[in-house]
Design a protein around this motif. Sequence first.
Motif, PDB file in Angstrom:
ATOM      1  N   GLU A  45     190.732  -2.345-106.759  1.00 43.26           N
ATOM      2  CA  GLU A  45     191.646  -1.245-106.434  1.00 43.26           C
ATOM      3  C   GLU A  45     192.522  -1.606-105.238  1.00 43.26           C
ATOM      4  OE1 GLU A  45     189.153   2.167-105.884  1.00 43.26           O
ATOM      5  OE2 GLU A  45     188.752   2.377-108.038  1.00 43.26           O
ATOM      6  N   LYS A  46     191.922  -2.220-104.213  1.00 47.93           N
ATOM      7  CA  LYS A  46     192.679  -2.626-103.019  1.00 47.93           C
ATOM      8  C   LYS A  46     193.734  -3.658-103.407  1.00 47.93           C
ATOM      9  CE  LYS A  46     193.330  -2.631 -98.593  1.00 47.93           C
ATOM     10  NZ  LYS A  46     193.886  -1.486 -97.917  1.00 47.93           N
ATOM     11  N   GLU A  47     193.344  -4.609-104.250  1.00 47.31           N
ATOM     12  CA  GLU A  47     194.281  -5.635-104.705  1.00 47.31           C
ATOM     13  C   GLU A  47     195.436  -4.999-105.474  1.00 47.31           C
ATOM     14  OE1 GLU A  47     193.977  -9.220-107.858  1.00 47.31           O
ATOM     15  OE2 GLU A  47     192.475  -9.249-106.258  1.00 47.31           O
ATOM     16  N   LYS A  48     195.112  -4.022-106.307  1.00 51.64           N
ATOM     17  CA  LYS A  48     196.140  -3.321-107.074  1.00 51.64           C
ATOM     18  C   LYS A  48     197.093  -2.579-106.129  1.00 51.64           C
ATOM     19  CE  LYS A  48     196.655   0.073-110.795  1.00 51.64           C
ATOM     20  NZ  LYS A  48     195.942   1.010-111.663  1.00 51.64           N
ATOM     21  N   GLU A  49     196.539  -1.906-105.111  1.00 50.91           N
ATOM     22  CA  GLU A  49     197.373  -1.207-104.134  1.00 50.91           C
ATOM     23  C   GLU A  49     198.287  -2.175-103.400  1.00 50.91           C
ATOM     24  OE1 GLU A  49     194.767   0.921-101.517  1.00 50.91           O
ATOM     25  OE2 GLU A  49     194.080   2.279-103.101  1.00 50.91           O
ATOM     26  N   LEU A  50     197.738  -3.335-103.020  1.00 48.50           N
ATOM     27  CA  LEU A  50     198.551  -4.334-102.326  1.00 48.50           C
ATOM     28  C   LEU A  50     199.674  -4.850-103.216  1.00 48.50           C
ATOM     29  CD1 LEU A  50     195.793  -6.365-100.434  1.00 48.50           C
ATOM     30  CD2 LEU A  50     197.488  -4.812 -99.445  1.00 48.50           C
ATOM     31  N   LYS A  51     199.360  -5.089-104.487  1.00 46.23           N
ATOM     32  CA  LYS A  51     200.392  -5.543-105.423  1.00 46.23           C
ATOM     33  C   LYS A  51     201.487  -4.496-105.564  1.00 46.23           C
ATOM     34  CE  LYS A  51     198.245  -8.789-108.627  1.00 46.23           C
ATOM     35  NZ  LYS A  51     197.824  -8.993-110.016  1.00 46.23           N
ATOM     36  N   GLU A  55     205.362  -4.891-104.588  1.00 39.59           N
ATOM     37  CA  GLU A  55     206.401  -4.632-105.591  1.00 39.59           C
ATOM     38  C   GLU A  55     207.391  -3.583-105.080  1.00 39.59           C
ATOM     39  OE1 GLU A  55     208.624  -5.191-108.863  1.00 39.59           O
ATOM     40  OE2 GLU A  55     206.871  -6.375-108.308  1.00 39.59           O
ATOM     41  N   GLN A  56     206.877  -2.539-104.452  1.00 39.81           N
ATOM     42  CA  GLN A  56     207.734  -1.492-103.891  1.00 39.81           C
ATOM     43  C   GLN A  56     208.634  -2.082-102.807  1.00 39.81           C
ATOM     44  OE1 GLN A  56     208.204   1.589-104.851  1.00 39.81           O
ATOM     45  NE2 GLN A  56     209.582   2.121-103.181  1.00 39.81           N
ATOM     46  N   ARG A  57     208.060  -2.930-101.942  1.00 37.66           N
ATOM     47  CA  ARG A  57     208.850  -3.559-100.880  1.00 37.66           C
ATOM     48  C   ARG A  57     209.940  -4.445-101.489  1.00 37.66           C
ATOM     49  NH1 ARG A  57     209.611  -8.109 -98.788  1.00 37.66           N
ATOM     50  NH2 ARG A  57     207.964  -9.163 -99.912  1.00 37.66           N
ATOM     51  N   ARG A  58     209.572  -5.179-102.534  1.00 32.57           N
ATOM     52  CA  ARG A  58     210.547  -6.042-103.209  1.00 32.57           C
ATOM     53  C   ARG A  58     211.682  -5.212-103.811  1.00 32.57           C
ATOM     54  NH1 ARG A  58     207.145  -8.845-106.822  1.00 32.57           N
ATOM     55  NH2 ARG A  58     205.970  -9.687-105.102  1.00 32.57           N
ATOM     56  N   ARG A  59     211.314  -4.081-104.448  1.00 30.51           N
ATOM     57  CA  ARG A  59     212.350  -3.209-105.035  1.00 30.51           C
ATOM     58  C   ARG A  59     213.277  -2.659-103.961  1.00 30.51           C
ATOM     59  NH1 ARG A  59     208.192  -1.376-108.588  1.00 30.51           N
ATOM     60  NH2 ARG A  59     207.672   0.277-107.115  1.00 30.51           N
ATOM     61  N   GLU A  60     212.693  -2.243-102.827  1.00 33.21           N
ATOM     62  CA  GLU A  60     213.509  -1.716-101.733  1.00 33.21           C
ATOM     63  C   GLU A  60     214.439  -2.793-101.180  1.00 33.21           C
ATOM     64  OE1 GLU A  60     210.645  -0.154 -98.991  1.00 33.21           O
ATOM     65  OE2 GLU A  60     210.308   1.656-100.200  1.00 33.21           O
ATOM     66  N   ASP A  61     213.925  -4.017-101.031  1.00 35.27           N
ATOM     67  CA  ASP A  61     214.765  -5.128-100.568  1.00 35.27           C
ATOM     68  C   ASP A  61     215.897  -5.394-101.556  1.00 35.27           C
ATOM     69  OD1 ASP A  61     213.203  -5.398 -98.336  1.00 35.27           O
ATOM     70  OD2 ASP A  61     212.153  -7.210 -99.028  1.00 35.27           O
ATOM     71  N   ASP A  62     215.584  -5.374-102.851  1.00 30.79           N
ATOM     72  CA  ASP A  62     216.600  -5.586-103.875  1.00 30.79           C
ATOM     73  C   ASP A  62     217.669  -4.496-103.819  1.00 30.79           C
ATOM     74  OD1 ASP A  62     215.292  -7.845-104.714  1.00 30.79           O
ATOM     75  OD2 ASP A  62     214.414  -6.919-106.508  1.00 30.79           O
TER      76      ASP A  62
END
Length: 113
Positions: A45-51, A55-62
Motif C-alpha cells: 500500500e505504501k509503495e502504491k501511495e508513493l507511485k 505520478e501526480q508530481r509528474r503530471r503537475e510538472d507536465d
Amino acid sequence: MASKTTGAGAVAGPDLAQLKAKKGALEQKKRERERAREEGQRLREKEKELKEAEEQRRREDDEKRLKLIAEHREKAVETKLMLRERSSEYQARQIQEHKDKADGQRALRAISM
C-alpha cells in the motif's frame, strides 16, 4: 513423542506439556505469518501511495511545462504580430516619405520651368 504407561499397563497419549508446547509453537508460527502478511500488505500500500504521489508530481510538472510553453508561444505570436505591424508602419512611412520627396522634386521642376 514420548508415551507413558499407566499403572494398569495401558499406554497413555503423548505428554500434555508436549502437546501444549507444539500447539503454542504452531500458534506462534501462525501469528508470525499473519504479521508478515500484514506487513507485506502495508508495504504494498505504501509503495502504491508513493507511485501515485510520483505520478501526480509528474503530471503537475507536465502541466506547468505545457503552461509555460503556451505562454511562450503566445508571447512569440504577440511579438511577431507587433514586429509585423511595426514593419508595415515603417514601410508605409518609407513609401510616404518617398512620395513626399517625389512630389517635392516635381514641384521644384514645375517651378523651375
